[in-house]
Scaffold this motif. Structure first.
Motif, PDB file in Angstrom:
ATOM      1  N   SER A   1       0.836  -1.195   0.000  1.00 25.36           N
ATOM      2  CA  SER A   1       0.000   0.000   0.000  1.00 25.36           C
ATOM      3  C   SER A   1       0.868   1.241   0.000  1.00 25.36           C
ATOM      4  O   SER A   1       1.971   1.236   0.542  1.00 25.36           O
ATOM      5  CB  SER A   1      -0.881   0.021   1.254  1.00 25.36           C
ATOM      6  OG  SER A   1      -1.546   1.256   1.363  1.00 25.36           O
ATOM      7  N   GLY A   2       0.325   2.301  -0.573  1.00 30.82           N
ATOM      8  CA  GLY A   2       0.940   3.608  -0.416  1.00 30.82           C
ATOM      9  C   GLY A   2       0.455   4.225   0.887  1.00 30.82           C
ATOM     10  O   GLY A   2      -0.414   3.681   1.577  1.00 30.82           O
ATOM     11  N   HIS A   3       1.005   5.381   1.226  1.00 33.08           N
ATOM     12  CA  HIS A   3       0.535   6.134   2.384  1.00 33.08           C
ATOM     13  C   HIS A   3      -0.726   6.922   2.032  1.00 33.08           C
ATOM     14  O   HIS A   3      -1.685   6.945   2.793  1.00 33.08           O
ATOM     15  CB  HIS A   3       1.626   7.100   2.879  1.00 33.08           C
ATOM     16  CG  HIS A   3       2.796   6.405   3.478  1.00 33.08           C
ATOM     17  ND1 HIS A   3       3.831   5.900   2.711  1.00 33.08           N
ATOM     18  CD2 HIS A   3       3.093   6.114   4.756  1.00 33.08           C
ATOM     19  CE1 HIS A   3       4.715   5.328   3.510  1.00 33.08           C
ATOM     20  NE2 HIS A   3       4.303   5.459   4.765  1.00 33.08           N
ATOM     21  N   TYR A   4      -0.682   7.574   0.863  1.00 29.54           N
ATOM     22  CA  TYR A   4      -1.786   8.427   0.420  1.00 29.54           C
ATOM     23  C   TYR A   4      -2.322   7.953  -0.926  1.00 29.54           C
ATOM     24  O   TYR A   4      -1.559   7.458  -1.765  1.00 29.54           O
ATOM     25  CB  TYR A   4      -1.304   9.879   0.252  1.00 29.54           C
ATOM     26  CG  TYR A   4      -0.982  10.558   1.540  1.00 29.54           C
ATOM     27  CD1 TYR A   4      -1.974  11.216   2.262  1.00 29.54           C
ATOM     28  CD2 TYR A   4       0.308  10.550   2.048  1.00 29.54           C
ATOM     29  CE1 TYR A   4      -1.679  11.845   3.453  1.00 29.54           C
ATOM     30  CE2 TYR A   4       0.608  11.175   3.245  1.00 29.54           C
ATOM     31  CZ  TYR A   4      -0.395  11.819   3.934  1.00 29.54           C
ATOM     32  OH  TYR A   4      -0.102  12.443   5.127  1.00 29.54           O
ATOM     33  N   TYR A   5      -3.622   8.176  -1.123  1.00 31.29           N
ATOM     34  CA  TYR A   5      -4.291   7.901  -2.392  1.00 31.29           C
ATOM     35  C   TYR A   5      -5.049   9.155  -2.793  1.00 31.29           C
ATOM     36  O   TYR A   5      -5.768   9.728  -1.968  1.00 31.29           O
ATOM     37  CB  TYR A   5      -5.261   6.727  -2.251  1.00 31.29           C
ATOM     38  CG  TYR A   5      -4.539   5.404  -2.143  1.00 31.29           C
ATOM     39  CD1 TYR A   5      -4.530   4.505  -3.200  1.00 31.29           C
ATOM     40  CD2 TYR A   5      -3.827   5.057  -0.995  1.00 31.29           C
ATOM     41  CE1 TYR A   5      -3.851   3.302  -3.115  1.00 31.29           C
ATOM     42  CE2 TYR A   5      -3.137   3.870  -0.903  1.00 31.29           C
ATOM     43  CZ  TYR A   5      -3.156   2.983  -1.967  1.00 31.29           C
ATOM     44  OH  TYR A   5      -2.464   1.809  -1.887  1.00 31.29           O
ATOM     45  N   ILE A   6      -4.868   9.571  -4.033  1.00 29.60           N
ATOM     46  CA  ILE A   6      -5.574  10.748  -4.526  1.00 29.60           C
ATOM     47  C   ILE A   6      -6.522  10.293  -5.631  1.00 29.60           C
ATOM     48  O   ILE A   6      -6.080   9.802  -6.676  1.00 29.60           O
ATOM     49  CB  ILE A   6      -4.614  11.833  -5.029  1.00 29.60           C
ATOM     50  CG1 ILE A   6      -3.640  12.241  -3.906  1.00 29.60           C
ATOM     51  CG2 ILE A   6      -5.399  13.035  -5.543  1.00 29.60           C
ATOM     52  CD1 ILE A   6      -2.591  13.256  -4.311  1.00 29.60           C
ATOM     53  N   ASP A   7      -7.819  10.437  -5.380  1.00 29.52           N
ATOM     54  CA  ASP A   7      -8.834   9.996  -6.332  1.00 29.52           C
ATOM     55  C   ASP A   7      -8.953  11.003  -7.473  1.00 29.52           C
ATOM     56  O   ASP A   7      -8.439  12.122  -7.398  1.00 29.52           O
ATOM     57  CB  ASP A   7     -10.178   9.806  -5.620  1.00 29.52           C
ATOM     58  CG  ASP A   7     -11.063   8.780  -6.308  1.00 29.52           C
ATOM     59  OD1 ASP A   7     -10.746   8.356  -7.445  1.00 29.52           O
ATOM     60  OD2 ASP A   7     -12.083   8.397  -5.704  1.00 29.52           O
ATOM     61  N   ARG A   8      -9.648  10.627  -8.505  1.00 27.72           N
ATOM     62  CA  ARG A   8      -9.803  11.490  -9.681  1.00 27.72           C
ATOM     63  C   ARG A   8     -10.465  12.820  -9.348  1.00 27.72           C
ATOM     64  O   ARG A   8     -10.230  13.822 -10.027  1.00 27.72           O
ATOM     65  CB  ARG A   8     -10.602  10.753 -10.755  1.00 27.72           C
ATOM     66  CG  ARG A   8      -9.850   9.592 -11.392  1.00 27.72           C
ATOM     67  CD  ARG A   8     -10.723   8.850 -12.398  1.00 27.72           C
ATOM     68  NE  ARG A   8     -10.023   7.729 -12.983  1.00 27.72           N
ATOM     69  CZ  ARG A   8     -10.088   6.479 -12.515  1.00 27.72           C
ATOM     70  NH1 ARG A   8     -10.824   6.196 -11.453  1.00 27.72           N
ATOM     71  NH2 ARG A   8      -9.426   5.522 -13.118  1.00 27.72           N
TER      72      ARG A   8
END
Length: 188
Positions: free
Chosen positions: A59-66
């Motif tokens: 997993s990453g730390h952060y996820y940025i949605d569209r």
């Protein structure tokens, strides 16, 4: 101690506490990824999968949605599994993007042609600025493709080699991001 920007939605993975801890001063690198999945829900599902004896996964730390929303799955003071060889010193940021999905390693399917949204890039730049202010030794930024250049046999033709990781890919606006933040691109 973790960084919490007002615009960040904290959604810790179930195994976050099992990930190795680290000092914030140990972080000097941000790695940009794309999920290579159709949506945030599927990225979350992949992130929740326990793949190691420790009960943790990738997993990453952060996820940025569209839409530009920023989701934190792993706190910065934990070592997430997102890029071989660089995890202890880095924060992983995943941008939701289909990439090569669902044929990631097929020789005939290596194009990454979904553009990143304006909302994603604006949120990424703001997050990078906030991380730079919160993490005293943060100096570098890289793409996953910069750090993992491993070649593997293509899934549809073992006589052809393809690069294992291509994210964030050719449509990622490196010039714009580097112009907006005080981080230097790390190229091995």
């Amino acid at each position: 101690m973790t960084f919490e920007a007002p615009s960040v939605i904290a959604e810790p993975l179930p195994y976050e506490a099992k990930l190795a801890s680290r000092l914030l001063g140990d972080i000097d690198l941000v790695v940009i990824h794309c999920t290579e999945l159709p949506d945030l829900a599927m990225a979350r599902e992949y992130g929740e999968r326990a793949l190691y004896d420790s009960g943790t996964g990738n997993s990453g730390h952060y996820y940025i949605d569209r839409d530009g929303s920023v989701h934190r799955y792993v706190a910065e003071d934990r070592v997430a599994h997102h890029v071989r060889g660089y995890n202890p010193r880095s924060v992983g940021i995943e941008l939701v993007n289909t990439g090569r999905y669902p044929h990631w390693l097929a020789a005939g399917h290596q194009a990454m042609d979904e553009p990143y949204t304006e909302a994603q890039i604006a949120s990424l730049i703001e997050l990078l600025r906030q991380l730079s202010a919160a993490l005293p030794n943060l100096r570098f930024i890289a793409g996953h493709e910069d750090l993992d250049t491993t070649q593997v046999p293509a899934s549809d033709d073992e006589t052809v080699s393809v690069q294992r990781k291509l994210d964030p890919g050719p449509l990622f606006p490196w010039a714009r991001v580097l112009n907006e933040v005080a981080l230097k691109r790390l190229l091995p």
